[in-house]
Scaffold this active site. Structure first.
Site, PDB file in Angstrom:
ATOM      1  CB  SER A  97      -0.966  -0.044   1.184  1.00 10.43           C
ATOM      2  OG  SER A  97      -2.024   0.856   0.995  1.00 10.43           O
ATOM      3  CG  ASP A 224      -7.075  -3.419  -3.219  1.00  8.41           C
ATOM      4  OD1 ASP A 224      -7.710  -2.629  -2.508  1.00  8.41           O
ATOM      5  OD2 ASP A 224      -5.833  -3.576  -3.139  1.00  8.41           O
ATOM      6  CG  HIS A 252      -5.479  -2.535   0.200  1.00  4.58           C
ATOM      7  ND1 HIS A 252      -4.922  -2.238  -1.030  1.00  4.58           N
ATOM      8  CD2 HIS A 252      -4.870  -1.698   1.093  1.00  4.58           C
ATOM      9  CE1 HIS A 252      -4.008  -1.293  -0.886  1.00  4.58           C
ATOM     10  NE2 HIS A 252      -3.955  -0.948   0.386  1.00  4.58           N
TER      11      HIS A 252
END
Length: 273
Positions: A97, A224, A252
């Site tokens: 991320s 996601d 995610h």
């Protein structure tokens, strides 16, 4: 000997020959080294040497998140780790991320220490871009977010600019953990911390001579909701890596929702000559 055992022994043998076995795992916004517990166990089982770091103000690092204002500061634990590597050592970096920003920062400052950089549904920005811009489709423009978001934290008082943010739990569950086991979601709910705002609002300066020489790989997560597959596709198009891998059925947080698939891909990238 069963086929599975012989495949496993072959894998161990081929990983034995690999020169750089150190893998450094960098978490994303709100997470800490704790989120990699499954990945660490799996990598250790095949003889690799994983290290998960807490970025500044994350996990069990005691720094107050509200005092972390730059990407350099946020990435300090990683920078220290790379500075202390023996001269002939290199590592494989994995960034999840917004941890992708620390990955890009490290590639720009220590290209000679990194053998491969793996962006895991991460903010793989281009030169002059802010990590936050990648999330703009989900969260709105940075300017609007800074003015209107109800998730902002004002560590220096309401009359000063915001210092961090944290989503409320229901939204976090929907954004990050739509495919993750309930036990892992429970772990996340008691472990997540607020994220410093400065580092993800900083424009990255990336050069072809340094960042551009790095070997980058991107791992896409196809279920996601925090960083949609379309946005991930766009990142890969605008800043093409050496290889792109996809994890079906992953939210995610593939280290929770699809740990086995993630492990396989990491092993595959490790073995690319």
């Amino acid at each position: 000997m069963s086929n599975t055992i012989s495949c496993y022994l072959q894998l161990l043998e081929s990983l034995e020959k690999i020169k750089f076995k150190k893998i450094v795992l960098l978490h994303g916004e709100g997470f800490g080294a704790w989120c990699w517990y499954k990945t660490i166990a799996q990598l250790e089982e095949v003889g690799l040497q994983p290290t998960a770091l807490d970025l500044t103000g994350s996990g069990i690092d005691l720094t107050d998140t509200n005092t972390v204002t730059t990407l350099a500061e946020y990435s300090k634990p990683l920078i220290k780790y790379l500075e202390n590597l023996p001269v002939d050592e290199k590592v494989i970096l994995v960034g999840h991320s917004s941890g992708g920003a620390c990955l890009s920062y490290a590639l720009e400052h220590f290209p000679e220490k990194i053998s491969k950089a793996i962006f895991l549904c991460a903010t793989m920005v281009s030169n002059g871009q802010r990590p936050f811009d990648v999330f703009a489709e989900e969260l709105g423009s940075a300017e609007r977010f800074m003015k209107e978001s109800q998730f902002l934290i004002y560590g220096n008082g309401k009359d000063k600019p915001p210092t961090g943010f944290m989503f409320e739990k229901q939204l976090m569950k929907a954004l990050y953990f739509n495919q993750s086991p309930t036990k892992d979601v429970a772990l996340a709910m008691v472990s997540m911390r607020s994220t410093p705002l400065g580092p993800i609002m900083e424009e990255l300066s990336l050069t072809p001579e340094k960042y551009g020489t790095g070997r980058r790989f991107y791992v896409q997560t196809l279920e996601d909701r925090a960083l949609s597959p379309d946005v991930q596709e766009k990142l890969v198009r605008e800043n093409p890596p050496e290889g792109v891998f996809k994890i079906k059925g992953s939210d995610h947080c593939p280290f929770f929702s699809r740990p086995q698939s993630l492990h396989k891909i990491l092993i595959e990238i490790v073995q690319i000559p």
